[in-house]
Write a protein that holds these residues in place. Sequence first.
Motif, PDB file in Angstrom:
ATOM      1  N   ALA A  74      -3.857   0.832 -19.202  1.00  0.00           N
ATOM      2  CA  ALA A  74      -4.752   1.093 -18.077  1.00  0.00           C
ATOM      3  C   ALA A  74      -5.915   0.112 -18.123  1.00  0.00           C
ATOM      4  O   ALA A  74      -6.403  -0.245 -19.197  1.00  0.00           O
ATOM      5  CB  ALA A  74      -5.271   2.530 -18.119  1.00  0.00           C
ATOM      6  N   VAL A  75      -6.350  -0.317 -16.948  1.00  0.00           N
ATOM      7  CA  VAL A  75      -7.453  -1.273 -16.829  1.00  0.00           C
ATOM      8  C   VAL A  75      -8.510  -0.668 -15.924  1.00  0.00           C
ATOM      9  O   VAL A  75      -8.210  -0.232 -14.808  1.00  0.00           O
ATOM     10  CB  VAL A  75      -6.971  -2.615 -16.238  1.00  0.00           C
ATOM     11  N   SER A  76      -9.756  -0.627 -16.395  1.00  0.00           N
ATOM     12  CA  SER A  76     -10.818  -0.068 -15.558  1.00  0.00           C
ATOM     13  C   SER A  76     -12.125  -0.813 -15.795  1.00  0.00           C
ATOM     14  O   SER A  76     -12.264  -1.599 -16.733  1.00  0.00           O
ATOM     15  CB  SER A  76     -10.999   1.432 -15.834  1.00  0.00           C
ATOM     16  N   GLY A  77     -13.081  -0.545 -14.944  1.00  0.00           N
ATOM     17  CA  GLY A  77     -14.375  -1.219 -14.956  1.00  0.00           C
ATOM     18  C   GLY A  77     -14.773  -1.525 -13.530  1.00  0.00           C
ATOM     19  O   GLY A  77     -13.944  -1.487 -12.614  1.00  0.00           O
ATOM     20  N   THR A  78     -16.015  -1.819 -13.323  1.00  0.00           N
ATOM     21  CA  THR A  78     -16.495  -2.034 -11.957  1.00  0.00           C
ATOM     22  C   THR A  78     -15.991  -3.342 -11.376  1.00  0.00           C
ATOM     23  O   THR A  78     -15.622  -3.413 -10.207  1.00  0.00           O
ATOM     24  CB  THR A  78     -18.041  -2.028 -11.934  1.00  0.00           C
ATOM     25  N   ASN A  79     -15.958  -4.372 -12.165  1.00  0.00           N
ATOM     26  CA  ASN A  79     -15.573  -5.695 -11.682  1.00  0.00           C
ATOM     27  C   ASN A  79     -14.369  -6.235 -12.446  1.00  0.00           C
ATOM     28  O   ASN A  79     -14.317  -6.129 -13.661  1.00  0.00           O
ATOM     29  CB  ASN A  79     -16.732  -6.689 -11.839  1.00  0.00           C
ATOM     30  N   GLY A  80     -13.407  -6.803 -11.705  1.00  0.00           N
ATOM     31  CA  GLY A  80     -12.326  -7.545 -12.328  1.00  0.00           C
ATOM     32  C   GLY A  80     -11.077  -6.764 -12.656  1.00  0.00           C
ATOM     33  O   GLY A  80     -10.104  -7.343 -13.156  1.00  0.00           O
ATOM     34  N   LYS A  81     -11.039  -5.457 -12.348  1.00  0.00           N
ATOM     35  CA  LYS A  81      -9.876  -4.687 -12.791  1.00  0.00           C
ATOM     36  C   LYS A  81      -8.602  -5.053 -12.033  1.00  0.00           C
ATOM     37  O   LYS A  81      -7.513  -5.021 -12.619  1.00  0.00           O
ATOM     38  CB  LYS A  81     -10.141  -3.180 -12.710  1.00  0.00           C
ATOM     39  N   THR A  82      -8.701  -5.404 -10.755  1.00  0.00           N
ATOM     40  CA  THR A  82      -7.489  -5.773 -10.024  1.00  0.00           C
ATOM     41  C   THR A  82      -6.880  -7.058 -10.577  1.00  0.00           C
ATOM     42  O   THR A  82      -5.670  -7.132 -10.843  1.00  0.00           O
ATOM     43  CB  THR A  82      -7.792  -5.935  -8.525  1.00  0.00           C
ATOM     44  N   THR A  83      -7.714  -8.073 -10.778  1.00  0.00           N
ATOM     45  CA  THR A  83      -7.205  -9.337 -11.308  1.00  0.00           C
ATOM     46  C   THR A  83      -6.670  -9.165 -12.724  1.00  0.00           C
ATOM     47  O   THR A  83      -5.597  -9.682 -13.066  1.00  0.00           O
ATOM     48  CB  THR A  83      -8.316 -10.401 -11.286  1.00  0.00           C
ATOM     49  N   THR A  84      -7.395  -8.430 -13.570  1.00  0.00           N
ATOM     50  CA  THR A  84      -6.946  -8.214 -14.947  1.00  0.00           C
ATOM     51  C   THR A  84      -5.620  -7.467 -14.965  1.00  0.00           C
ATOM     52  O   THR A  84      -4.720  -7.787 -15.766  1.00  0.00           O
ATOM     53  CB  THR A  84      -8.005  -7.439 -15.743  1.00  0.00           C
ATOM     54  N   THR A  85      -5.468  -6.484 -14.087  1.00  0.00           N
ATOM     55  CA  THR A  85      -4.207  -5.740 -14.005  1.00  0.00           C
ATOM     56  C   THR A  85      -3.062  -6.661 -13.611  1.00  0.00           C
ATOM     57  O   THR A  85      -1.965  -6.595 -14.182  1.00  0.00           O
ATOM     58  CB  THR A  85      -4.328  -4.582 -13.003  1.00  0.00           C
ATOM     59  N   HIS A  86      -3.282  -7.530 -12.637  1.00  0.00           N
ATOM     60  CA  HIS A  86      -2.242  -8.479 -12.226  1.00  0.00           C
ATOM     61  C   HIS A  86      -1.870  -9.413 -13.377  1.00  0.00           C
ATOM     62  O   HIS A  86      -0.682  -9.705 -13.591  1.00  0.00           O
ATOM     63  CB  HIS A  86      -2.719  -9.295 -11.029  1.00  0.00           C
ATOM     64  N   LEU A  87      -2.854  -9.897 -14.116  1.00  0.00           N
ATOM     65  CA  LEU A  87      -2.577 -10.796 -15.235  1.00  0.00           C
ATOM     66  C   LEU A  87      -1.765 -10.082 -16.310  1.00  0.00           C
ATOM     67  O   LEU A  87      -0.780 -10.630 -16.833  1.00  0.00           O
ATOM     68  CB  LEU A  87      -3.890 -11.319 -15.817  1.00  0.00           C
ATOM     69  N   LEU A  88      -2.162  -8.866 -16.647  1.00  0.00           N
ATOM     70  CA  LEU A  88      -1.453  -8.117 -17.681  1.00  0.00           C
ATOM     71  C   LEU A  88      -0.060  -7.709 -17.212  1.00  0.00           C
ATOM     72  O   LEU A  88       0.904  -7.749 -17.993  1.00  0.00           O
ATOM     73  CB  LEU A  88      -2.270  -6.886 -18.073  1.00  0.00           C
ATOM     74  N   ALA A  89       0.064  -7.322 -15.940  1.00  0.00           N
ATOM     75  CA  ALA A  89       1.377  -6.958 -15.403  1.00  0.00           C
ATOM     76  C   ALA A  89       2.322  -8.157 -15.430  1.00  0.00           C
ATOM     77  O   ALA A  89       3.522  -8.020 -15.734  1.00  0.00           O
ATOM     78  CB  ALA A  89       1.244  -6.422 -13.986  1.00  0.00           C
ATOM     79  N   ALA A  90       1.805  -9.351 -15.119  1.00  0.00           N
ATOM     80  CA  ALA A  90       2.642 -10.557 -15.174  1.00  0.00           C
ATOM     81  C   ALA A  90       3.144 -10.799 -16.591  1.00  0.00           C
ATOM     82  O   ALA A  90       4.314 -11.160 -16.807  1.00  0.00           O
ATOM     83  CB  ALA A  90       1.847 -11.767 -14.675  1.00  0.00           C
TER      84      ALA A  90
END
Length: 433
Positions: A74-90
């Motif tokens: 799981a990825v959370s936080g106010t900023n950057g969670k969408t991009t971080t999730t995409h990077l980790l999912a890739a």
Amino acid sequence: MASQSSARIRRARPVDPALPRRIWRGGAIGAGNLAAWVSRRAGRGSGASIRGQVITRLYPMMFTELVADRRIAAVSGTNGKTTTTHLLAAAAEAAWGSRDVVTNADGANLREGIASALSQNIKAPVAILEADEQIVPDMIAKGRPEVLVMLNFSRDQLDRHHEIASLGKKWRTALTAAGQDAPTVVANIHDPLVTWSAQAARRVVWVDMGIGGWTADAALCPSCGAILEYDADGSWNCPGCELGQQPADYAAHDDEVTGPGGVRWRLDLQVPGRFNRGNAACALAAAVEMGIEPQTALGAMGAVRAPAGRFSIGVFGGNRARLLLAKNPAGWAESLLVMDSEPVVLAIDSAIADGTDVSWLWDVEFERLAGKHVICTGPRAQDLAVRLSYAEVDHEVIASVREAMARPYEGTVDVLATYTAFLNLCKMGGVEW
């Protein structure tokens, strides 16, 4: 390592429920899929949110059941969670294949959005999930994630959300309650509230994201209330208790990430900005914790171009525009650093999804745009124009976003927008994800 990870995936594969409940759940998913199809046909978006609302209304246990018995990051936080999730999912898809990995790639990160994403691949044993800050305690308790990436806490949509200190307390309480079942936390060393919350985890991997400049939301120690001390390099310490900045296990610096033992990897990212290099460092740390080889993770992350439309190129008649999204002062502060075009376009809205309170404009250092011409557009363009006047930044107001994007520009123009304006610009510019 790869064979061990594959074995864990097979063991984690969810078991189908009893037939009657399976029929009930399947019917709810079918109704949700129909609602999503209607939404797409009507041009109302991807349909992910409405799908989730329908299936959780018809089958209230959907979120709880679908987050159980998987390997979850799981990825959370106010900023950057969408991009971080995409990077980790890739990275996860490169390691185990797209059929065995499910993610909420569209950024729908509340319970309904997560249930919507998981309903589309019920048997996937691995889930890489972006989670809104408010549902992290539920995710810890019900999903028991293997890894939790904690990026930052920053003021965001104050008319709808609680103060960030209360969110941090809830995260810490949830990690404490989980005990030995708590996830390994990948945490940003530069955020005192993240540091304090993460300390309750059974294990923490500390990451220097290379972003130590935003301190407006971290003046007081979350443990004892003392005024935090900051050094010139952005490192921090509490003079009143033992809380302080932790030594980093991973560190982002320029185009490199340093890992445990001093090993270095080169970052070759398609998404710009130092904040995305920090996001990539967190994603890499999480990937390694899940058993993914670093080079496999880095190669896959380097192919991510426009996560959920961010940094995509839209076409507006004869114009091309690079679309950037920022939703709060911390996000705007970082995004302004990558605005390269002349002029730049700033689009401001204040719909419910944006937060109706735009007083945050006064917390953004728009002085960084000195020397550029700024086009202010969107429903709250006049509010932005007032702020730019005080910043002594050259600007003009074109209230209509459509008219602003019809203005002739040389080359690709950078457009930075709040959430609702960003979605409208993606639709106008033919950007889909």
